[in-house]
Design an enzyme around this catalytic site. Sequence first.
Site, PDB file in Angstrom:
ATOM      1  N   ASP A  66      25.838  37.285  19.171  1.00  0.00           N
ATOM      2  CA  ASP A  66      25.847  36.064  19.987  1.00  0.00           C
ATOM      3  C   ASP A  66      24.442  35.795  20.517  1.00  0.00           C
ATOM      4  O   ASP A  66      23.576  36.664  20.472  1.00  0.00           O
ATOM      5  CB  ASP A  66      26.889  36.155  21.124  1.00  0.00           C
ATOM      6  N   ASN A 132      34.549  39.937  32.691  1.00  0.00           N
ATOM      7  CA  ASN A 132      35.696  39.025  32.771  1.00  0.00           C
ATOM      8  C   ASN A 132      36.598  39.117  31.536  1.00  0.00           C
ATOM      9  O   ASN A 132      37.442  38.254  31.324  1.00  0.00           O
ATOM     10  CB  ASN A 132      35.220  37.578  32.960  1.00  0.00           C
ATOM     11  N   HIS A 134      35.551  39.046  28.374  1.00  0.00           N
ATOM     12  CA  HIS A 134      35.052  38.338  27.191  1.00  0.00           C
ATOM     13  C   HIS A 134      34.597  39.331  26.129  1.00  0.00           C
ATOM     14  O   HIS A 134      34.353  40.514  26.398  1.00  0.00           O
ATOM     15  CB  HIS A 134      33.947  37.336  27.545  1.00  0.00           C
ATOM     16  N   GLU A 139      34.695  33.553  25.806  1.00  0.00           N
ATOM     17  CA  GLU A 139      35.032  33.657  27.223  1.00  0.00           C
ATOM     18  C   GLU A 139      36.538  33.485  27.432  1.00  0.00           C
ATOM     19  O   GLU A 139      37.259  33.079  26.517  1.00  0.00           O
ATOM     20  CB  GLU A 139      34.271  32.565  27.999  1.00  0.00           C
TER      21      GLU A 139
END
Length: 244
Positions: A66, A132, A134, A139
């Site tokens: 990414d 979180n 991800h 996400e």
Amino acid sequence: MRVEVHPAEHWADVVAAELAATLGRPGGARVCLATGSTPAPVYRRVPAALAALGLDAGASIVVLLDEYVGLPPDDPARCDAQLRSQLIERLHPPPAFVPIPVDDLPPAAAAAALDRVAAAGLDLAIVGLGLNGHVGMNEPGSAPSAPTRVVEIAPITSRVAVERYGATAAPTAGVTLGIDRLLGAAELWLVVSGAAKADMLRAVLEQPPDSARPASFLRRHPRLRVIADEPAARLLADRSPTRA
Ligand code: GLP
């Protein structure tokens, strides 16, 4: 799914040895790698691990997982900069490195370029776990079929980029390999270290898969390996050193 738990002091050595064995495979391997604080100590140990095995990574291809959109090429938080300095530039001969061309192409075209590379096949993908839930920049809200695409970055991920990776501006967008391509990799390793990830790792592994925690969809991979250190694994129901 196989969950492997190692003492914190050995965890990075164990993962580095296994990554080195893959990168040094005869004929090379096509490997997609995450960046961030979790794999950084692993990458730093790979040159010594390759040397110990009498192998080199020159025939392999490393594909970036990414990348932020909108950060300048020399920004210290850039995923390509992290992977180059922590791994690629330390390997002699180096593997071929495929960054995500966010400086040269519009974001959607950069995502399409990344997707074409992944579609040609990945022998291994190594991913970390976001605070979180991800994975890559998939996400919360991402579906298991989420494709490689341009994404909006969650506020916590943007904060981490500034506070932990030293981004010169708070990124709001990125390009990520999709969950679909991660599930299509021949091997998939979720690497997790540190007590701060313990709550999320438990939720990802022990609660029903849910788009609130996209990493939970990695459990659909037929041979997912979760390689955690003891602090990250401390809340798991079964903390025996290695369990299938
Ligand atoms: C970042 C990256 C991911 C990384 C994850 C965990 O935002 N986009 O590729 O795996 O978050 O990062 P860390 O290992 O620093 O906690």
